[in-house]
Design an enzyme around this catalytic site. Structure first.
Site, short mmCIF file in Angstrom:
data_model
loop_
_atom_site.label_atom_id
_atom_site.label_comp_id
_atom_site.label_asym_id
_atom_site.label_seq_id
_atom_site.Cartn_x
_atom_site.Cartn_y
_atom_site.Cartn_z
N LYS A 14 0.83 -1.20 0.00
CA LYS A 14 0.00 0.00 0.00
C LYS A 14 0.86 1.25 0.00
CE LYS A 14 -2.48 3.34 2.34
NZ LYS A 14 -2.08 4.34 3.37
N ASP B 30 -6.58 1.13 1.50
CA ASP B 30 -6.43 1.02 2.95
C ASP B 30 -7.73 0.47 3.52
OD1 ASP B 30 -8.21 3.14 2.83
OD2 ASP B 30 -6.79 4.63 3.55
#
Length: 217
Positions: free
Chosen positions: A121, A139
């Site tokens: 991420k 997320d």
């Protein structure tokens, strides 16, 4: 609505609301963005933005940061949480950038994800927001919204990322990631919407009577 129709509605609605979404983390180059994203793990962007000026006053380049003791870094970043682990990662990744990349943040997923404290991420955020490569960072908040909007089965963030990439044009990924973040903060927060409250949730599921139970990332 079909899943594709829901995605199309979300795409149009978010583009209308947030046509030019800014990068929420304050930064001045690729290195400062990388560190800021690392700090944002399990922490709000707002808090990170309050902490980083003091961190940059201490050291704002990999060369300067590599000379710092983790304890010194830790004292500054403590409000961001997970400070023991994050402080070591910041110092160590700074040293690796000097040793392996001439002090420059690499422009590839493989090299970014090899750095301490940098997962997929974080690498995706840097690749999309700094270097402009198509990426769709997911997320836990985006994961939750995608489930509420019926865009993913919601097993984990990895599956959600794959599902969203299939639904939206590649040229929209970078902006859409930010637009979902801003919409979520404004309308579809963890406590403010359960899948039945915000404008997009109501538009996509007008007959939904019960809260949408989302799966954890």
């Amino acid at each position: 609505m079909t899943k594709k129709e829901r995605a199309a509605y979300v795409d149009i609605e978010l583009e209308k609301r947030y046509p030019n979404p800014p990068i929420p983390l304050d930064h001045f180059d690729a290195y400062s963005l990388l560190v800021a994203v690392l700090l944002s793990a399990q922490c709000t962007d707002e808090r990170v933005n309050k902490v980083t000026p003091s961190l940059w006053a201490l050291a704002k380049t990999p060369q300067e940061m590599s000379l710092q003791e983790p304890e010194t870094i830790r004292e500054i970043i403590r409000p961001c949480g997970l400070s023991p682990r994050k402080s070591v990662a910041i110092r160590d990744l700074s040293r690796i950038l000097i040793e392996k990349h001439d002090g420059v943040v690499p422009e590839s997923f493989e090299e970014l994800e090899a750095l301490p404290g940098v997962g997929h991420k974080t690498a995706s955020v840097v690749m999309s927001q700094m270097f402009g490569h198509p990426s769709f960072p997911v997320d836990t908040h985006i994961h939750r919204l995608a489930q509420r909007w019926g865009l993913t089965s919601g097993k984990n963030v990895t599956q959600t990322e794959l599902d969203l990439k299939k639904l939206f044009p590649i040229e929209r990924w970078n902006h859409l990631h930010l637009q979902i973040i801003y919409y979520g903060r404004e309308f579809c927060t963890a406590r403010g919407c359960d899948g039945t409250v915000c404008p997009i949730c109501r538009a996509l599921y007008p007959d939904r009577k019960r809260a949408k139970v989302t799966k954890k990332a």
